[in-house]
Enzyme design. Structure first.
Site, PDB file in Angstrom:
ATOM      1  CE  LYS A 100      46.293  35.666  35.859  1.00 20.79           C
ATOM      2  NZ  LYS A 100      46.211  37.139  35.787  1.00 20.79           N
ATOM      3  N   GLY A 161      43.463  45.397  39.968  1.00 16.85           N
ATOM      4  CA  GLY A 161      43.112  46.739  39.520  1.00 16.85           C
ATOM      5  C   GLY A 161      43.110  47.805  40.595  1.00 16.85           C
TER       6      GLY A 161
END
EC number: 2.8.1.10
Length: 260
Positions: A100, A161
């Site tokens: 990733k 987040g």
């Protein structure tokens, strides 16, 4: 239902999860098990997967024999740094090519630096990596990443987040409709309904970490996310009814009623 296929490998689960922010490796593993996820992403710069032989390794709790480990470049702010990090991860994981890529542009909002992301993606693909890439929800740049050769494109739903959910569903639809590789929402999911909405839009999967790890009960939230992903996928495949404003449409037959 068709399985999620990434770089030629099929997965039953369309939920991908991170491994950071848990209180310990035991909670990490319990949450992963509850989520049903098969692809687990690991921040190479923050979590020990063999860099320090004197410390416990995450791979003892989440072994590559049971999960597809997805090393990521969280904390990298340049293409060169990201490429260097993933080359190290490939060595630690015995040549494992799936990764990733994320190249951040700002330490406060963690929004991706797209010029550096595109540069790193090009280098990594040429170097034989199978690149899943975190990126802005920009349809043009997402297509560029696909054309470079990324095996999955992962636009944010909202800031990493933040738990804000999908703030721009219209861009996601443009990206999905124009893609020939899996589109996986990465970042910003806060609760199960956010994951469901992503899947109802037609996303191929959702990657999340904070939404599970920072829940009051991470293991229970992981279970909820699993169900949300499955419900959203089924709803997408079923095809929702058309939206109608103030249009009566009885659910029950109106013929043959008493007195009619």
């Amino acid at each position: 239902m068709h399985q999620l296929t990434i770089a030629g490998k099929a997965y039953r689960s369309r939920l991908l999860v991170g491994t950071g922010k848990y209180k310990d490796f035991a909670e990490t593993r319990a949450a992963i098990d509850a989520s049903g996820a098969e692809i687990v992403t690991v921040a190479v710069r923050r979590v020990n997967i063999g860099q320090d032989a004197s410390q416990p390794s995450l791979l003892d709790a989440v072994p590559p024999s049971q999960f597809t480990i997805l090393p990521n470049t969280a904390g990298c702010y340049t293409a060169d740094d990201a490429v260097r990090t993933l080359r190290l991860a490939r060595e630690l994981l015995d040549g494992h090519p799936l990764c990733k890529l994320e190249v951040l542009g700002d330490p406060t909002n963690l929004f991706p630096n797209m010029p550096e992301t595109l540069k790193a993606a090009e280098t990594l693909v040429k170097d034989g990596f199978q690149v899943m890439v975190y990126c802005a929800d920009d349809p043009i740049q997402c297509k560029m990443l696909e054309e470079i050769g990324c095996v999955a494109v992962m636009p944010l739903a909202s800031l990493i987040g933040s738990g804000m959910g999908i703030v721009n569903p219209w861009n996601l639809r443009l990206i999905i409709d124009n893609a020939k590789v899996p589109i996986i929402v990465d970042a910003g999911v806060g609760t199960a309904s956010d994951a469901t909405i992503a899947m109802e839009l037609g996303c191929d999967g959702v990657l999340m970490n904070t939404a599970i790890a920072h829940a009051k009960d991470p293991v229970l939230m992981a279970s909820a996310m699993k169900k949300g992903i499955e419900a959203g996928r089924e709803a997408f495949l079923a095809g929702r009814m058309a939206r109608k404003y103030y249009s009566a449409d009885p659910s029950s037959p109106t013929t043959g009623l008493i007195g009619s």
